[in-house]
Design an enzyme around this catalytic site. Structure first.
Site, PDB file in Angstrom:
ATOM      1  CD  GLU A 123      -2.852   1.207   2.547  1.00 26.91           C
ATOM      2  OE1 GLU A 123      -3.175   0.058   3.007  1.00 26.91           O
ATOM      3  OE2 GLU A 123      -2.870   2.358   2.880  1.00 26.91           O
ATOM      4  CB  THR A 159      -5.840   1.792   5.025  1.00 27.18           C
ATOM      5  OG1 THR A 159      -5.267   0.544   4.405  1.00 27.18           O
ATOM      6  CG2 THR A 159      -6.282   2.864   4.032  1.00 27.18           C
ATOM      7  CG  ASN A 218      -5.601  -6.043   8.690  1.00 24.68           C
ATOM      8  OD1 ASN A 218      -6.240  -6.956   9.397  1.00 24.68           O
ATOM      9  ND2 ASN A 218      -5.858  -5.896   7.351  1.00 24.68           N
TER      10      ASN A 218
HETATM   11 FE1  SF4 Z   1      -9.941  -1.464   2.241  1.00 25.18          FE
HETATM   12 FE2  SF4 Z   1      -9.910  -3.654   3.704  1.00 25.18          FE
HETATM   13 FE3  SF4 Z   1      -7.576  -2.397   3.148  1.00 25.18          FE
HETATM   14 FE4  SF4 Z   1      -9.408  -1.294   4.922  1.00 25.18          FE
HETATM   15  S1  SF4 Z   1      -8.084  -3.418   5.215  1.00 25.18           S
HETATM   16  S2  SF4 Z   1      -8.465  -0.234   3.413  1.00 25.18           S
HETATM   17  S3  SF4 Z   1     -11.454  -2.041   3.851  1.00 25.18           S
HETATM   18  S4  SF4 Z   1      -8.939  -3.209   1.872  1.00 25.18           S
END
Ligand code: SF4
Length: 263
Positions: A123, A159, A218
């Site tokens: 990203e 993000t 994440n």
């Molecule tokens: Fe999009 Fe999922 Fe990445 Fe959040 S974690 S920016 S909702 S792809």
């Protein structure tokens, strides 16, 4: 705990690949970068739909069909795809696109842009291609920033960051740059609410298991969210990774998964 598992952006990206593979059964569908940071899902897509994952467009024959992953892609890669007559389907998550738009807008206004994120993450590669910007990973990097302190500065973020870590970096930026534009983080809802779910049970559990891949930002942030509060937390790809020593004397275990793991 809820919510957990696939976010809307990942679901859309996977559905895009499946839809294309079913629509063009006689074509090889190439995917630039892992569509989702989860090796089980990748293997399933390879076996069932014979899709091919690549890191560079040079690995794809001219004119072939390619999907760009949800993480976002820098403009030079779109230009290269056009030159090579590749048929591009863009699965960039709309929340990542929003960060790209912010970067371009700040650049147009002549504002110095600081990007908070993890160097080398897909990203970040996509976002850094949108405009000239300075990447910081921690508060020490903020101190080292080579930007005039009275210059207009704005920040954007990856993000999938830790809410907690990001707040400290934001604070360091506000202290260093009095003319910091009104900015707020771009941590997406799927990342935020999964971290909040961990926080809501943190006082009730002895340790936390997070189902997710090493490469999933994440998922790793969910582990850190618990560890920062003194709770042992482990990232596992499957139940086979669970060590019996972890559960000795344990009464209560929390279990969750990152946005790139099936629910
Ligand atoms: Fe999009 Fe999922 Fe990445 Fe959040 S974690 S920016 S909702 S792809």
């Amino acid at each position: 705990m809820e919510p957990r598992g696939f976010c809307a952006g990942v679901k859309t990206a996977i559905n895009t690949v499946v839809r294309l593979a079913e629509k063009y059964p006689n074509e090889t569908i190439y995917i630039k970068h892992k569509i989702v940071h989860n090796s089980e899902v990748i293997r399933e897509l390879q076996e069932k739909y014979h899709v091919v994952f690549v890191e560079k467009l040079s690995e794809i024959p001219n004119g072939a069909r390619v999907v760009f992953s949800a993480h976002g892609t820098p403009p030079n890669v779109y230009a290269e795809a056009k030159e090579r007559n590749l048929k591009v389907t863009d699965a960039t998550c709309m929340l990542v696109e929003k960060v790209h738009s912010k970067a371009k807008e700040y650049a147009k206004q002549g504002v110095s842009i600081v990007l908070i994120g993890h160097n080398g993450h897909q990203e970040i590669i996509g976002t850094m291609g949108q405009a000239v910007m300075h990447l910081v990973e921690n508060t020490q990097d903020v101190e080292k920033l080579n930007i005039e302190v009275n210059a207009p500065v704005a920040y954007i973020t990856q993000t999938t960051l830790s809410i907690y870590e990001t707040k400290n970096i934001e604070l360091a930026l506000r202290n260093k740059f009095p003319n910091l534009f009104f900015s707020r983080d771009d941590i997406c809802y799927a990342t935020t609410n999964r971290q909040e779910a961990v926080m809501s049970v943190i006082n009730k559990i002895d340790f936390l298991l997070v189902v997710g891949d090493e490469s999933s930002s994440n998922s790793r942030r969910l582990v850190e969210t618990a560890q920062q509060r003194g709770i042992n937390a482990y990232l596992i790809s499957s139940f086979k990774d669970i060590k019996s020593a972890w559960v000795l004397g344990v009464r209560s275990v929390g279990i969750t998964s990152g946005a790139s793991a099936p629910e």
